[in-house]
Scaffold this active site. Structure first.
Site, mmCIF file in Angstrom:
data_model
loop_
_atom_site.group_PDB
_atom_site.id
_atom_site.type_symbol
_atom_site.label_atom_id
_atom_site.label_comp_id
_atom_site.label_asym_id
_atom_site.label_seq_id
_atom_site.Cartn_x
_atom_site.Cartn_y
_atom_site.Cartn_z
ATOM 1 N N ARG A 44 0.813 -1.202 0.000
ATOM 2 C CA ARG A 44 0.000 0.000 0.000
ATOM 3 C C ARG A 44 0.857 1.267 0.000
ATOM 4 N NH1 ARG A 44 -4.477 0.283 4.534
ATOM 5 N NH2 ARG A 44 -2.671 0.228 5.883
ATOM 6 N N TYR A 45 2.024 1.189 0.630
ATOM 7 C CA TYR A 45 2.923 2.344 0.705
ATOM 8 C C TYR A 45 4.084 2.108 -0.262
ATOM 9 C CZ TYR A 45 0.407 3.127 5.092
ATOM 10 O OH TYR A 45 -0.564 3.332 6.029
ATOM 11 N N ARG B 215 7.444 -0.187 1.228
ATOM 12 C CA ARG B 215 7.349 -1.256 2.215
ATOM 13 C C ARG B 215 6.123 -2.128 1.962
ATOM 14 N NH1 ARG B 215 6.342 3.757 3.628
ATOM 15 N NH2 ARG B 215 4.679 4.352 5.054
ATOM 16 N N CYS C 55 -3.641 -16.908 15.550
ATOM 17 C CA CYS C 55 -3.067 -16.121 16.646
ATOM 18 C C CYS C 55 -3.158 -16.968 17.915
ATOM 19 C CB CYS C 55 -3.862 -14.845 16.871
ATOM 20 S SG CYS C 55 -3.861 -13.776 15.434
ATOM 21 N N CYS D 229 -8.485 -11.236 19.419
ATOM 22 C CA CYS D 229 -8.971 -9.958 19.946
ATOM 23 C C CYS D 229 -10.294 -9.641 19.260
ATOM 24 C CB CYS D 229 -7.982 -8.840 19.626
ATOM 25 S SG CYS D 229 -6.272 -9.294 19.957
ATOM 26 N N CYS E 66 -10.457 -7.260 16.116
ATOM 27 C CA CYS E 66 -9.376 -7.447 15.144
ATOM 28 C C CYS E 66 -9.734 -6.916 13.746
ATOM 29 C CB CYS E 66 -9.034 -8.926 15.045
ATOM 30 S SG CYS E 66 -7.735 -9.218 13.835
ATOM 31 N N ARG F 96 -8.321 -7.702 11.096
ATOM 32 C CA ARG F 96 -8.263 -8.796 10.111
ATOM 33 C C ARG F 96 -9.160 -9.953 10.500
ATOM 34 N NH1 ARG F 96 -2.317 -8.009 10.139
ATOM 35 N NH2 ARG F 96 -2.208 -6.103 8.929
ATOM 36 N N ASP G 195 -10.401 0.664 13.845
ATOM 37 C CA ASP G 195 -10.909 0.621 12.468
ATOM 38 C C ASP G 195 -12.410 0.319 12.461
ATOM 39 O OD1 ASP G 195 -8.407 1.126 11.365
ATOM 40 O OD2 ASP G 195 -7.851 -0.996 11.478
ATOM 41 N N ASP H 84 -6.405 4.958 10.490
ATOM 42 C CA ASP H 84 -6.119 4.266 9.233
ATOM 43 C C ASP H 84 -7.313 4.589 8.329
ATOM 44 O OD1 ASP H 84 -4.656 2.636 7.533
ATOM 45 O OD2 ASP H 84 -4.216 1.197 9.143
ATOM 46 N N LYS I 81 -2.309 5.306 6.949
ATOM 47 C CA LYS I 81 -2.378 5.919 8.290
ATOM 48 C C LYS I 81 -2.265 7.437 8.197
ATOM 49 C CE LYS I 81 0.008 2.015 10.319
ATOM 50 N NZ LYS I 81 0.421 1.455 9.019
HETATM 51 S S1 SF4 Z 1 -5.390 -8.010 16.626
HETATM 52 FE FE1 SF4 Z 1 -6.001 -9.689 15.246
HETATM 53 S S2 SF4 Z 1 -4.113 -10.363 14.278
HETATM 54 FE FE2 SF4 Z 1 -3.533 -9.180 16.095
HETATM 55 S S3 SF4 Z 1 -3.343 -10.706 17.733
HETATM 56 FE FE3 SF4 Z 1 -5.399 -9.892 17.860
HETATM 57 S S4 SF4 Z 1 -6.617 -11.346 16.648
HETATM 58 FE FE4 SF4 Z 1 -4.473 -11.663 16.084
#
Ligand code: SF4
Length: 414
Positions: free
Chosen positions: A139-140, A143, A152, A156, A159, A161, A320, A357, A364
């Protein structure tokens, strides 16, 4: 170690928040909690921790009979959105007696996750539309983000993603390392590769070493980074062997992800110390979350405690617009208030950059309280953290200003 965000009464001669901040900055072990009979060697084995994660409603109910109706229903539905998984180590940080526990809000699914507002998205920062090959986001200009896995140690609830991590929505993530590496090798403008996912430190030392070696062999890749929440979820994974392996690939930076000072236990501090002793510069990325860290005292304790763990607070992200996250999203206004309470009030190293973001893939964008009140070709008017106003002469053509600059018309003061 159980405490919460609630204020403690200040002593008469103390500024407000002082006692609460001091309490939040104390280091405690997560302890053994429900697993007190597990042999020490097993408890300290990261593979044992992964194998014994809490992943089902039944396990959760047994360990936490205080589940609220919102949590109960959320957990029933979790496997259709983002799976439930919590390492035993991290589970011990949850206070089952406190509905407002900041760790609990981050980890236990809630029914609100099924509510989606019209501006929420499954890919809120447009990663898929900037992906030239599966698992690579470019995207940048200089990088790339190299996604290595969709797993994971714990998940979370906010998240970004969540469309792909844990594979609960059937995204079916299949990175193709050869194609990802070939793309980087062909694009000589790429000087920085960030390994992320999912969590790269879930890989074995051997697999990670193989990937890092291949990236290091590309002459124009100057800089490697790993984004990981493992030191916080599973500090047992940060073994001396892992640190010795990572040390071969300098310059290699590690960005951890911690949101609340209670996540910084003695175990985490020791794990981060091992990484720092291996010469790895450490930064932290936090997400601004309602019920968790949208409070200046909590955030100040967190950033100061991170420095005590040898970690530089790097970014504070506005949450986000991920589908089903409204109950956890704090306002930008509260983020700006927190930044106002950090800048100047504590060590500059402790102050992260607050960013949004840009929704849809704009990258960002830093946001900050306003410190420049006005400027013209000859002078700039600024205010400091106490609200005092100052002027500084501007040399428009780069030459030093010897004459007093023209007075600015009445500046618009905030
Ligand atoms: S934010 Fe998403 S990618 Fe990062 S540790 Fe938590 S669940 Fe995993």
């Amino acid at each position: 170690m159980h405490s919460d965000n609630e204020s403690q009464p200040p002593k008469p001669d103390e500024p407000p928040g002082c006692a609460q901040r001091a309490a939040l900055k104390e280091f405690h072990s997560a302890g053994r909690g429900f697993w007190r009979d597990v042999p020490e060697a097993d408890w300290n084995d990261w593979k044992w921790q992964l194998k014994h994660r809490i992943t089902t409603l039944e396990q959760l109910q047994r360990l936490m009979p205080t589940l609220t109706p919102e949590e109960f229903t959320g957990t029933q539905l979790a496997n259709h959105k983002l799976a439930l998984a919590i390492t035993p180590y991290f589970f011990n940080l949850i206070d089952p007696a406190n509905e407002h526990c900041p760790i609990r809000w981050q980890m236990i699914p809630r029914v609100e996750e099924t509510h989606t507002a019209e501006w929420e998205m499954t890919d809120p920062v447009g990663e898929d539309s900037h992906s030239p090959v599966p698992g690579l986001v470019h995207r940048y200009p200089d990088r790339v983000l190299f996604l290595v896995t969709d797993r994971c140690a714990s998940y979370c609830r906010y998240c970004t993603r969540s469309r792909l991590v844990s594979n609960a929505t059937g995204y079916d993530f299949h990175p193709e390392f050869d194609k990802q590496i070939a793309y980087i090798a062909e694009h000589t403008e790429i000087r920085d590769v960030l390994l992320s996912g999912g969590d790269p430190l879930l890989f074995s030392d051997e697999k990670l070493e193989y990937l890092l070696s291949r990236l290091r062999a590309i002459p124009h890749v100057e800089f490697l980074r790993i984004g990981t929440r493992i030191p916080v979820f599973l500090p047992q994974r940060v073994t001396p062997e892992l640190c010795a392996m990572l040390k071969q690939f300098h310059p290699l930076f590690v960005s951890i992800h911690s949101n609340h000072p209670r996540e910084l236990t003695t175990e985490v501090r020791d794990a981060l110390g091992r990484l720092a002793d291996a010469g790895i510069p450490l930064g932290n990325q936090s997400v601004l979350l309602k019920h968790v860290n949208d409070d200046p005292t909590v955030m100040q304790a967190h950033v100061q405690k991170l420095l005590m763990c040898r970690v530089k607070p790097y970014y504070l992200y506005q949450c986000d617009l991920i589908a089903g996250s409204a109950h956890l999203r704090a306002s930008v206004r509260s983020g700006l208030e927190i930044m106002e309470q950090l800048r100047g009030h504590t060590t500059g190293y402790a102050v992260p950059t607050y960013v949004i973001d840009a929704p849809g893939g704009g990258g960002k964008v830093p946001v900050s309280p306003e410190y420049v009140l006005s400027r013209n070709a000859e002078r700039i008017v600024i205010r400091n953290y106490e609200g005092k106003i100052f002027e500084y002469p501007e040399a428009a053509d780069g030459t030093p200003a010897f004459a007093a600059p023209r007075k600015i018309e009445e500046p618009e003061l905030v």
